[in-house]
Design an enzyme around this catalytic site. Sequence first.
Site, PDB file in Angstrom:
ATOM      1  N   GLY A 174      23.063  96.362 -26.109  1.00  0.00           N
ATOM      2  CA  GLY A 174      23.011  95.337 -27.584  1.00  0.00           C
ATOM      3  C   GLY A 174      23.972  94.349 -27.410  1.00  0.00           C
ATOM      4  O   GLY A 174      25.044  94.028 -28.011  1.00  0.00           O
ATOM      5  N   GLY A 176      23.834  91.283 -28.121  1.00  0.00           N
ATOM      6  CA  GLY A 176      24.009  90.330 -29.066  1.00  0.00           C
ATOM      7  C   GLY A 176      24.913  90.735 -30.103  1.00  0.00           C
ATOM      8  O   GLY A 176      25.424  90.017 -30.985  1.00  0.00           O
ATOM      9  N   ASP A 177      25.270  91.935 -30.191  1.00  0.00           N
ATOM     10  CA  ASP A 177      26.290  92.734 -30.952  1.00  0.00           C
ATOM     11  C   ASP A 177      27.637  92.933 -30.272  1.00  0.00           C
ATOM     12  O   ASP A 177      28.788  92.434 -30.853  1.00  0.00           O
ATOM     13  CB  ASP A 177      26.086  94.051 -31.550  1.00  0.00           C
ATOM     14  CG  ASP A 177      24.889  93.913 -32.502  1.00  0.00           C
ATOM     15  OD1 ASP A 177      24.966  93.315 -33.633  1.00  0.00           O
ATOM     16  OD2 ASP A 177      23.611  94.511 -32.412  1.00  0.00           O
ATOM     17  N   ILE A 178      27.627  93.285 -29.103  1.00  0.00           N
ATOM     18  CA  ILE A 178      28.873  93.855 -28.391  1.00  0.00           C
ATOM     19  C   ILE A 178      29.647  92.405 -27.886  1.00  0.00           C
ATOM     20  O   ILE A 178      30.777  92.596 -28.212  1.00  0.00           O
ATOM     21  CB  ILE A 178      28.517  94.583 -27.250  1.00  0.00           C
ATOM     22  CG1 ILE A 178      27.912  96.127 -27.653  1.00  0.00           C
ATOM     23  CG2 ILE A 178      29.603  94.849 -26.292  1.00  0.00           C
ATOM     24  CD1 ILE A 178      27.482  97.175 -26.552  1.00  0.00           C
TER      25      ILE A 178
END
Length: 401
Positions: A174, A176-178
């Site tokens: 992930g 795009g979050d991390i």
Amino acid sequence: MTGGPLDGVRVVDLTHALAGPYTCMLLADLGADVLKVEPPAGDMARRSGPFPAGDTMCAFGGYFQSVNRGKRSIVLDLKTREGVVALRQLVAEADVLVENFTHGVMERLGLSYETLAADNPRLVYAAVRGFGDVRSGKSPYLEWPAFDVVVQAMAGLMGITGTEDGDPIKVGPGIGDIYPGTMLALGVTSALYEARGTGLGQFVDVAMYDAILALCERIIYQHTYTGAVPRPEGNRHPLLSPFDILPAQDGWVAIAAPGDNRWRTLCDLIDRPDLGADPGLATNVLRVARRDEVFEALAGWTAGRTKDEILGVLGGQVPVGAVRDAAEITADPHVAARDMVIQLEHPGVSGTLGVAGQPLKFSRTPARPDTRAPLLDEHGADVRDGLARGRSAFARSGVAS
């Protein structure tokens, strides 16, 4: 956990899901006292699993454990006056607040940055959202919700990931979050450092879109410098050769030897001195132009050998690594030597279970996460009692002044 480089920093964590919790997990790993404020139903990630076999509580799964370890938990209903008052009491003595609500939520709750900074001028208020905050630049997508896969698509990552003739493919983790969460942790620590001299906090904003665009930095200069529009190129690199994923008898290996000296070393090791002596392959630029030929030559050598055999010949001589799965990674002696899988207690099961470790290593103030994620409201009674009695809600005094 105590003694990390952020020992004494007090953090109010209003985040949920992945990006914001990852920011606060990094701060907790580094020694900050992180108090996770959850709604009555808890962070939605608590219900996401995976849950270990035989778990008698199902209080949270591996996802929640991984990014909420080392924190404390209190439930506050911010839709009530009592919850808002309690939060303002907490923030008044905190160094940092982190939130990842959609734009405008904190304002509607009466908890805007301006309101909280008036209570606590030294506060570092940090936010991570899909498309940022109006204070830093009003995006036309300001009101759009966002997930990892959305920003991977919009910010360019998916546009260069995939086979040359295939469909776009998202990156597995992930990211795009991390990555935005990691960038926000850097922003928080930078603002804390600045506040040591001024005594004043500030608003820190990371848009998920912006962070992934920054991660894709190569596509921007390729376009602005040459007019090119980079496309998916499979496992190859548009500017480097060899830089490939190659077949082995039992899987795949990565080989990267774009430097001219490394290239000649590689040719000698695979018994192809003719390639190393070919003037048409003498430089990286020439090899990029003939990269299909380079790939076929290397693949002809790797395909007849196992991953271990390839590593036995090339390891330590040229950059090489086997494509590994999670089982192979957890058995890797490097991972053990570097504490990159840590064991934490898990409520409802006996023994411990592993999560990814902390890659930041410090010689004097080590970051060694060793405390599990909290149960919902596990520390709430003590914190609420402390607030009622005028005691500090945090374990240690703060560092900002």
